[in-house]
Design a protein around this motif. Structure first.
Motif, PDB file in Angstrom:
ATOM      1  N   ALA A   3       0.862  -1.188   0.000  1.00 20.51           N
ATOM      2  CA  ALA A   3       0.000   0.000   0.000  1.00 20.51           C
ATOM      3  C   ALA A   3       0.893   1.231   0.000  1.00 20.51           C
ATOM      4  N   GLN A   5       0.999   5.487   0.534  1.00 21.66           N
ATOM      5  CA  GLN A   5       0.258   6.570   1.176  1.00 21.66           C
ATOM      6  C   GLN A   5       0.955   7.875   0.815  1.00 21.66           C
ATOM      7  N   ARG A  14      -6.993  16.895  -3.925  1.00 22.72           N
ATOM      8  CA  ARG A  14      -7.697  15.632  -3.732  1.00 22.72           C
ATOM      9  C   ARG A  14      -9.085  15.687  -4.363  1.00 22.72           C
ATOM     10  N   SER A  27     -13.026   4.742  -9.120  1.00 25.80           N
ATOM     11  CA  SER A  27     -12.766   5.220  -7.766  1.00 25.80           C
ATOM     12  C   SER A  27     -11.470   6.025  -7.810  1.00 25.80           C
ATOM     13  N   LEU A  28     -11.262   6.829  -6.795  1.00 27.40           N
ATOM     14  CA  LEU A  28     -10.027   7.599  -6.720  1.00 27.40           C
ATOM     15  C   LEU A  28      -8.829   6.664  -6.669  1.00 27.40           C
ATOM     16  N   GLN A  29      -8.940   5.584  -5.921  1.00 26.44           N
ATOM     17  CA  GLN A  29      -7.840   4.627  -5.809  1.00 26.44           C
ATOM     18  C   GLN A  29      -7.504   4.010  -7.169  1.00 26.44           C
ATOM     19  N   THR A  30      -8.499   3.603  -7.914  1.00 28.15           N
ATOM     20  CA  THR A  30      -8.270   3.004  -9.228  1.00 28.15           C
ATOM     21  C   THR A  30      -7.653   4.015 -10.186  1.00 28.15           C
ATOM     22  N   LEU A  32      -5.817   6.687  -9.426  1.00 28.38           N
ATOM     23  CA  LEU A  32      -4.428   6.943  -9.048  1.00 28.38           C
ATOM     24  C   LEU A  32      -3.530   5.766  -9.398  1.00 28.38           C
ATOM     25  N   PHE A  33      -4.030   4.546  -9.221  1.00 28.01           N
ATOM     26  CA  PHE A  33      -3.258   3.371  -9.620  1.00 28.01           C
ATOM     27  C   PHE A  33      -2.965   3.411 -11.117  1.00 28.01           C
TER      28      PHE A  33
END
Length: 89
Positions: A3, A5, A14, A27-30, A32-33
């Protein structure tokens, strides 16, 4: 997997990233990935291009060699096309 951060990201940044992710249906996570993954791929591509530009791979032919071969092949083709059928040499 690990992970990651990121600390001290301003809220407005953000929020903008989250809005871009939402526009893409992610999603934000996807999102950014995907950004990180794309950056790594670009770096890999640049490394490959640098190898070719350093002439460690590829052809040893000069531009003149290639142009000469093309001109020769084209003249042979044109000579063959100008000959009547059955008389090509």
């Amino acid at each position: 997997m690990v992970a990651l951060q990121i600390r001290d990201v301003p809220e407005d940044i953000r929020d903008r990233l989250a809005a871009i992710a939402a526009e893409r249906g992610q999603s934000l996570q996807t999102y950014l990935f995907d950004l990180i993954n794309d950056e790594v791929r670009r770096r890999d591509n640049l490394a490959v291009l640098e190898q070719f530009s350093a002439k460690r791979h590829g052809t040893r032919l000069t531009t003149g060699d290639v142009v000469g071969a093309l001109e020769h092949s084209r003249s042979e083709r044109d000579r063959t096309l100008d000959s009547p059928i059955g008389e090509a040499e």
